[in-house]
Scaffold this active site. Structure first.
Site, PDB file in Angstrom:
ATOM      1  N   GLU A 305       8.990   5.704  -2.762  1.00 49.38           N
ATOM      2  CA  GLU A 305       7.743   5.610  -3.563  1.00 49.38           C
ATOM      3  C   GLU A 305       7.501   6.941  -4.253  1.00 49.38           C
ATOM      4  O   GLU A 305       6.408   7.503  -4.182  1.00 49.38           O
ATOM      5  CB  GLU A 305       6.556   5.240  -2.660  1.00 49.38           C
ATOM      6  CG  GLU A 305       6.824   4.042  -1.768  1.00 49.38           C
ATOM      7  CD  GLU A 305       5.616   3.598  -0.944  1.00 49.38           C
ATOM      8  OE1 GLU A 305       4.978   4.441  -0.297  1.00 49.38           O
ATOM      9  OE2 GLU A 305       5.300   2.402  -0.976  1.00 49.38           O
ATOM     10  N   CYS A 389      -2.815  -0.152   1.413  1.00 43.53           N
ATOM     11  CA  CYS A 389      -3.507   1.026   0.884  1.00 43.53           C
ATOM     12  C   CYS A 389      -4.192   0.741  -0.446  1.00 43.53           C
ATOM     13  O   CYS A 389      -5.280   1.248  -0.723  1.00 43.53           O
ATOM     14  CB  CYS A 389      -2.523   2.186   0.734  1.00 43.53           C
ATOM     15  SG  CYS A 389      -0.995   1.754  -0.114  1.00 43.53           S
TER      16      CYS A 389
END
Lengths: 630, 630
Positions: A305, A389
């Site tokens: 990521e 998230c």
């Protein structure tokens, strides 16, 4: 009466210049209508309730009840699940400030009680390390997100305190923060360490600002300074490969890197330390010149990521996590407060509309974690994630959005964003200023700011960098003879009367944007923007062509803009003549061939583009941002 | 006397057509000189010894001694470390066949003794699951590579048997293979399962061919058929997302996918099962038309070392594992044997020169795991890896290369690759044919095949698809009036006399190659190829320009080819006039801007390109394959 606009400047790292601007409180501004008010309402009425249900169903809230001894069940989900609850709570707190009471109030109050009950006598609070794992506290700061979760608690607590004045959650936060201060530090009597996932730095800074307790600032500084010393493994994934002040560019996990920059900016805003300011300016400059998607999204790599190499900006394979877009807004906002340089506001707005908002479906029930700029039609939003998230991060961003519109200096109101709102602002000098904004932004570049206060002060209004033609500023209907270049704030200072009205005319023309030639995937391509909005083609609007074949003329061409009130919640669409140019017949079954000129079919077509934030809200189909040219 | 060349055909899945060609034995062909002989020698004299030292130093061989009870030490390294030893052994066995004795012979014999001693009484053999982990056998076929390691043992054993005639390792292999047959199978009295990393399928097929034991074929078929049923998790990473015969395209881990295809092709070659042949043709066609780098490399994604979406072919961010290039050669070779379609030989040659060979440094001491097509100069070869699949895979490919040159049908010798060699071939009909090849290939397209046998038979010589001008075939110096189109085999049938000489003239012109327009990074770019070789620019040869700025003319331009005997072990370099066109001044500090025509600097320069396989063998610096055009 009228001063000349301030010029764009680089970050001034001299001690006298830091943190010139003070944010207007979230609670001082009410979104009244239009684009953002609709999303604020969607958040309050749909998203927050649906997310709460997910938090309950997935055991995230039960984890607190379990830690409090109210429930006998195993810990549920991922090690950082507490943070999702805290982020939701932060969002809910801001919404309650505007509209207290009701079901949301009950949920928040009960949740705070559960959280408080889960706290250990010494102040420790993390439901994963409760009970049977209590002995493993702080054993793996790199991977286990303890400090990250603590940070989100602090942010939720500060939001709750600022929003409601209540200290119930703030007390919990301070007890944990005090434990951190007592536990971690540079001395031999403290543990050494820092978090594998930054977040606690900015959270401690906010706690410092909310409480005035300097130890929280010192603790944030310690955690920042502890990086790059190999305490957590030395990998760039965790921003531990080099001390922060020496970083040449952002690297590793994008959200982590940007959260760290946000915290470092908060620290710099208080300390004015030159080396820190220089690092922030360097990292920001490199990021925006080499690493950022046209959406404002960041972190192209699925693997880790992460940030990639310079100019590594794949479209279909973009990662560009929604949380990284949010973090870009957070960092840009903090940089903007340093000196009021409009370039930060431009990126903040760009990311808000094009990197954050696409993460949310129009009905408020679906989220993107990953935000590609090209899709074959197989990628869709989901109502929730195991690693969730993004959803509550979108929620807290929308809930706190009123706080992003204005900043204040001694006798000046800075207007960063345009959205209908009613603001009651108190300047640092003590003067109260009430402003009412009216606008159809982002569909229209006309903005009216009604002044409902008396007295001499300045309004500094932002002329976005996207204005290609000269903007105009009108006072009570009369054009001011004032330069209003794009990418600046224009100051209008006068002795205001109730009923004075300042109007902005921000010409909104469709722009064809090209990318730096080293961004290989976009060679010979353009993307369309109008105002702050990036556009894209969707298959559902352009069913008769493979979007990869849509080719725009090299010469100027007409683009018709139409606001369609019932489409996608109301959007301006773009219609223009283009061509469908499929690969010539010589490509059949081939991936490579000797260069050759073969006859191609160029079929005229009318293309229809919609705002990128609104894609994937209708029938599944392909989407493309960057279009061939020539 | 002369037949017309066969035409390219798709895989004929009718039962009568499968496996027309028989590979010439590795041991029947001796590389005598030139390009590949030099690398064969490097393998024998440098690589194999250096790799053996690594196997010893890293504990990989000690793992066998430990399992045999000769050593008291913990298991060293990764769970699949046995496979590196087996691959090295396979390579060494082939080399020993040509040059028996010496230090290598001693190492091989001792190693086989260690391996045999490590085998359990029931035939089980895997050093990770020896001793204390014996109870965990077969407990995780998805991740733990037991069947994968078994497969590499089988391949090494077959190689050793074919190379030396000795059965010492073959016996070990058969005992383990028999245990697999007794353990796994479709019936209720067997365990269900298949390997997370394919390899055992083709290995069992080779064991079947070497021993004639049909149960090994059945076992390979079982393991293939057991996929796509969720036995190992159902992920495409392990090629378990769908039954093999229904796969629309290759997906997941590239090496795994290609090893599986190789095994499935081996199976199809024996069974002729139409559904299997159709799947292979479909997967091959999709791969070469949508998924393959111009190098012949495969698997663009770092994440999961995996195939990506169609046309997902990033350059700097290419993964293209060396092992995937090797696997492409292996699969292409097997497809070629089915029907002699030259298209497979073209891909095999392309991958051999441009996807396998770059994995090896010119001195034989360094390896690439990942093979980007563009580099900023920070990427270098390493002598070894923790996960060391690639180095011994390169070694066994080079050691078995003599076996890739010829195939045989009833009375025909098929000539696939061009390299100086001396071959003593026995046709299936019993006739002995001795051929001697002389050529400077790949630097020169002239190939002479001296026939040193008497009698009527055919030579089918490959006209590579890269021949843009007509190739010519000469018999004893006289041109044959024969069509020799690119991408076919030309048959020359006659009653041969000792001293007959067949010459090929394969015109080798530099080709500018373009990529399919959907491969976004290569839009408006070309790559240079000459013969089978792909070329690249390196910074060391082009120090005065950023390689990203090198721009080739749109119109035809002269390219000077020069063989430089002392450069990079002897290479033909390409010199040509180009331009350095840096981003215009308007890009300073910007990543995006409204489309504009700005004056650019076009600076003439002489560019020098070297073969891609030879890059990163001098001073570190940038490298680029695809060059801007226009």
């Amino acid at each position: 009466m009228i001063n000349k606009p301030i010029k764009p400047v680089v970050v001034d790292t001299s001690r006298s210049a830091y943190a010139r601007l003070k944010p207007a409180p979230v609670t001082a501004v009410t979104l009244t209508d239009g684009f953002w008010a609709a999303r604020y309402k969607l958040n309050r009425e749909t998203m927050l309730l649906a997310q709460y249900a997910q938090l309950e169903e997935t055991g995230r809230i039960n984890n607190f009840r379990r830690a409090a001894g109210k429930l006998d069940a195993p810990f549920a989900g991922l090690v950082f699940n507490d943070s999702d609850v805290y982020k939701w709570l932060e969002a809910a707190a801001w919404v309650l400030a505007a509209t207290p009471g009701g079901a949301l109030q009950q949920k928040v109050d009960a949740l705070i009680a559960d959280i408080a009950a889960a706290q250990c006598p010494d102040g420790y609070l993390n439901t994963y390390y409760a009970l049977e794992r209590a002995g493993e506290r702080w054993s793996n700061l790199r991977d286990q997100h303890e400090l990250y979760c603590a940070g989100h608690l602090f942010q939720a607590a500060v939001a709750h305190y600022r929003a409601t004045g209540a200290t119930s959650l703030l007390t919990v936060a301070q007890r944990l923060a005090d434990l951190l201060c007592a536990t971690f530090g540079p001395g031999a009597d403290h543990r050494q360490g820092t978090s594998g996932h930054p977040e606690v730095e900015m959270a401690l800074m906010e706690l410092y600002r909310a409480t005035g307790e300097a130890r929280y600032l010192k603790q944030a500084e310690y955690f920042l300074n502890a990086r790059g010393q190999g305490l957590i493994g030395g990998r760039d994934y965790h921003q531990d490969h080099v001390p922060f002040r020496q970083m040449p560019r952002l690297a590793g996990h994008a959200v982590r890197a940007l959260y760290l920059c946000s915290g470092a900016t908060d620290l710099y805003a208080e300390t004015g330390e030159p080396a820190l300011g220089e690092a922030l300016a360097r990292l920001w400059g490199h990021m925006t010149a080499r690493q950022m998607y046209l959406t404002g999204g960041l972190g192209p790599r699925h693997e880790g990521e992460a940030f990639g190499d310079d100019y590594e900006l794949p479209n279909a394979r973009a990662y560009a996590e929604t949380c990284a877009g949010i973090a870009n807004v957070m960092w840009a906002w903090r940089m903007l407060q340093l000196n009021g340089d409009a370039l930060y506001a431009d990126v903040m707005e760009q990311a808000l509309y094009n990197a954050v908002l696409p993460g949310l479906s129009l009905d408020g029930m679906g989220y993107f974690y990953v935000n590609p700029l090209q899709s074959d039609g197989t990628y869709h939003r989901a109502p929730w994630f195991v690693c969730a998230c993004c959803p509550p991060n979108v929620a807290r961003t929308l809930a706190s959005l009123p706080g992003y519109i204005y900043s204040l200096t001694e006798d000046t109101v800075w207007v960063h964003l345009y959205a209908p709102n009613d603001a009651m602002l108190t300047l640092p000098g003590g003067r109260e200023v009430r402003l009412v904004q009216r606008t159809r932004y982002p569909w229209d570049g006309n903005v009216t700011i009604d002044v409902l206060s008396v007295g001499e002060f300045s309004l500094r209004v932002r002329i976005p960098a996207w204005c290609q033609a000269d903007a105009a500023v009108l006072l009570n209907g009369e054009p001011l003879s004032i330069a209003a270049p794009a990418g600046t704030y224009v100051e209008v200072r006068r002795s205001w009367q109730v009923g004075d009205s300042l109007c902005l005319r921000l010409p909104m023309r469709v722009r064809q944007i090209e990318a730096h030639p080293y961004a290989l995937e976009n060679s010979g391509r353009v993307a369309l923007m109008r105002g702050p909005l990036l556009y894209c083609l969707e298959g559902v609007d352009n069913p008769d062509v493979d979007l990869r074949d849509v080719t725009l003329p090299l010469e100027e061409f007409a683009i018709e803009e139409t606001f369609m009130p019932t489409l996608l919640g109301g959007v301006s669409v773009l219609r223009f003549g283009a061509e469908g140019v499929p690969p010539d017949a010589g490509w059949s079954g081939r991936l490579y061939r000797p260069v050759q000129q073969r006859p191609v079919v160029r079929r005229p077509l009318m293309a229809l583009a919609v705002p990128y934030y609104a894609w994937a809200n209708r029938a599944p189909g392909p989407m493309q941002v960057w279009l061939r040219r020539g």
